[in-house]
Design an enzyme around this catalytic site. Structure first.
Site, PDB file in Angstrom:
ATOM      1  N   SER A  93       0.860  -1.173   0.000  1.00  0.00           N
ATOM      2  CA  SER A  93       0.000   0.000   0.000  1.00  0.00           C
ATOM      3  C   SER A  93       0.897   1.223   0.000  1.00  0.00           C
ATOM      4  O   SER A  93       1.890   1.286   0.737  1.00  0.00           O
ATOM      5  CB  SER A  93      -0.919  -0.010   1.222  1.00  0.00           C
ATOM      6  OG  SER A  93      -1.853   1.045   1.113  1.00  0.00           O
ATOM      7  N   GLU A  94       0.545   2.212  -0.832  1.00  0.00           N
ATOM      8  CA  GLU A  94       1.441   3.351  -1.083  1.00  0.00           C
ATOM      9  C   GLU A  94       1.860   4.087   0.192  1.00  0.00           C
ATOM     10  O   GLU A  94       2.921   4.694   0.241  1.00  0.00           O
ATOM     11  CB  GLU A  94       0.775   4.343  -2.040  1.00  0.00           C
ATOM     12  CG  GLU A  94      -0.509   4.958  -1.480  1.00  0.00           C
ATOM     13  CD  GLU A  94      -1.259   5.807  -2.509  1.00  0.00           C
ATOM     14  OE1 GLU A  94      -0.974   5.714  -3.697  1.00  0.00           O
ATOM     15  OE2 GLU A  94      -2.158   6.553  -2.081  1.00  0.00           O
ATOM     16  N   ASN A  95       1.004   4.026   1.227  1.00  0.00           N
ATOM     17  CA  ASN A  95       1.326   4.729   2.468  1.00  0.00           C
ATOM     18  C   ASN A  95       2.331   3.986   3.332  1.00  0.00           C
ATOM     19  O   ASN A  95       2.403   4.216   4.541  1.00  0.00           O
ATOM     20  CB  ASN A  95       0.048   5.055   3.250  1.00  0.00           C
ATOM     21  CG  ASN A  95      -0.885   3.873   3.405  1.00  0.00           C
ATOM     22  OD1 ASN A  95      -1.072   3.109   2.465  1.00  0.00           O
ATOM     23  ND2 ASN A  95      -1.466   3.705   4.561  1.00  0.00           N
ATOM     24  N   GLY A  96       3.089   3.097   2.731  1.00  0.00           N
ATOM     25  CA  GLY A  96       4.237   2.522   3.418  1.00  0.00           C
ATOM     26  C   GLY A  96       4.014   1.179   4.071  1.00  0.00           C
ATOM     27  O   GLY A  96       4.700   0.826   5.027  1.00  0.00           O
ATOM     28  N   SER A 109       8.565   3.841   0.020  1.00  0.00           N
ATOM     29  CA  SER A 109       7.384   3.181  -0.528  1.00  0.00           C
ATOM     30  C   SER A 109       7.313   3.389  -2.040  1.00  0.00           C
ATOM     31  O   SER A 109       7.011   2.465  -2.798  1.00  0.00           O
ATOM     32  CB  SER A 109       6.121   3.742   0.135  1.00  0.00           C
ATOM     33  OG  SER A 109       4.978   3.103  -0.383  1.00  0.00           O
TER      34      SER A 109
END
Lengths: 227, 223
Positions: free
Chosen positions: A54-57, A97
């Site tokens: 997920s892009e938020n890490g 990320s």
């Protein structure tokens, strides 16, 4: 054939998610976009180790907790919905990320779309005529993932094709989409144009072509989507 | 040893001036130092340029800064969102300026800014409307966009733990933009959930070394 009966033959969102999930190969790292693609996660066959990014890490994102009380405000999907961390999952900061995204580590990304062009151009970040817009991670992910799997309804609410000859919506990334999964069909984007690989049960190739702007080639191994 | 500890968010943000460029960490509401953004609202500064992935949730964080008229411009990847209508309303009314940046490029521009790099070349955004006005460069037959590093006067950081040197840990995905923004501003201000004695944090687990941190306060944010 009237629209009502055709609508009944279209795949549900869950059936589309199940078909996309089958595409995800054991050992892959896969980014999941916001909206419809989030439905894919619970459908991954249990015998496959697919790691979700997920892009938020989050590397190793799991589904939302069963119990609402276990929701954690610091464990969210890209769409800010509750998520979990799988055993052995990890957190990274935002630059790392997206280093994963652009650095070629994503085997696939599952994204929603407004339009896909026959050359693989993707439009999924901004509506026509919208002011400002919100781009999020879409441009990085569409450029970085080895395979960009688009999951969308085949036509708009007004019945217009979303698979088009050339985008009329603002472009997210050129030549990026590799495969399109809709409620009518699975279509591969190839160097020789679009290839109709699979049909939803009860949907004909002619119906798919009628709902698609560019010419589709029929796959030699055209088959029915397993639902 | 320099004392970096202050007692309140208000003391932590003291000295921020009109027109400053302020990085506000967070993704959605996770990792947003709302104690510090609230304190800036109380301070009543104007004309800020805010660098932040989102534009706030409901009326919290960056949304409150916008509502209170502190912000002139926002550098952001996802300003129009279902979580808050504040930005949309103000932007449509022409009350705030927007520089829209793809999320991964926003993160990398901050990393570059914090790493002494003027800029970098990327494929992200090539052939899109976000490439307009940007310099392009061809390398080995491929066209790239030149993206510039980003720095700020102030970075507002939310940490899980802090020690007296300013060493920081984060909580889960609330890490997001925090560690990179902490490298890219002249004044790095931290809101930490908990303070621990120097030596209590294992050096293997420190994410942001205290050398980056100028001030911290302990503030337990309401969920």
């Amino acid at each position: 054939m009237d629209t009502q009966t055709k609508n009944e033959r279209l795949l549900t969102r869950d059936q589309m998610a199940k078909r996309v999930a089958v595409e995800l190969t054991d050992g892959w790292l896969v980014n999941i976009g916001i909206g419809m693609p989030t439905l894919v996660l619970p459908h991954v066959p249990k015998d496959r180790d697919v790691i979700f990014h997920s892009e938020n890490g989050i590397v190793g994102m799991g589904p939302a907790p069963d119990d609402l009380a276990d929701n954690d405000p610091d464990l969210l999907t890209a769409g800010k919905q509750p998520a979990s961390l799988i055993p052995g999952g990890a957190f990274v900061h935002h630059a790392d990320s997206f280093a994963i995204v652009r650095g070629g580590r994503l085997d696939a990304a599952v994204l929603g779309a407004f339009q896909v062009a026959e050359n693989g151009d993707l439009a999924n970040w901004k509506l026509l005529g919208a002011k400002g817009g919100s781009v999020g991670g879409a441009m990085d992910i569409a450029v970085g993932a080895k395979q960009v799997l688009v999951m969308m309804t085949h036509v708009t609410k007004e019945g217009d094709p979303k698979v088009v000859k050339a985008l009329s919506y603002p472009v997210t990334a050129r030549h990026s989409v590799t495969k399109i999964f809709t409620d009518m069909a699975v279509i591969a984007v190839t160097a020789d144009g679009l290839v109709l690989d699979e049909l939803a049960p009860g949907i004909t190739a002619d119906e798919v072509q009628a709902a698609t702007e560019p010419k589709l080639r029929l796959s030699d191994s055209l088959k029915e989507i397993a639902v | 040893m320099k004392n970096k500890r202050v007692n309140t968010p208000a003391e932590a943000v003291a000295g921020i001036v009109d027109g400053a460029t302020v990085m506000v960490a967070g993704f959605g509401r996770s990792g947003v130092p709302e104690g510090l953004t609230d304190a800036i609202c109380e301070l009543g500064v104007k004309g800020l340029t805010v660098i932040s992935n989102n534009s706030g949730t409901a009326k919290t964080g960056v949304a409150r800064l916008l509502l209170e008229g502190c912000v002139e411009k926002i550098v952001c990847s996802f300003p129009r969102a279902s979580e808050s209508g504040v930005f949309k309303e103000m932007f449509d009314a022409g009350k705030v300026e927007l520089e829209l940046v793809p999320q991964g490029i926003l993160a990398e521009r901050i990393r570059a800014g914090g790493s002494g790099l003027a800029g970098f070349l990327t494929l992200t955004g090539v052939g899109t409307e976000l490439a307009e006005g940007k310099q392009t460069m061809e390398v080995d037959g491929t066209e790239y966009l030149l993206e510039m590093g980003l720095r700020a006067d102030v970075a507002l950081i939310k940490a899980r733990q802090v020690d007296g040197r300013g060493n920081l840990t984060y909580r889960k995905a609330a890490r997001n933009f925090n560690p990179i923004m902490a490298t890219a501003a002249e004044m790095v201000i931290v809101q930490a959930h908990e303070e621990v004695p120097i030596g209590a944090l294992d050096g293997e687990h420190v994410v942001t070394p205290g050398i980056y941190v100028d001030r911290y306060c302990v503030f337990q944010q309401e969920p």
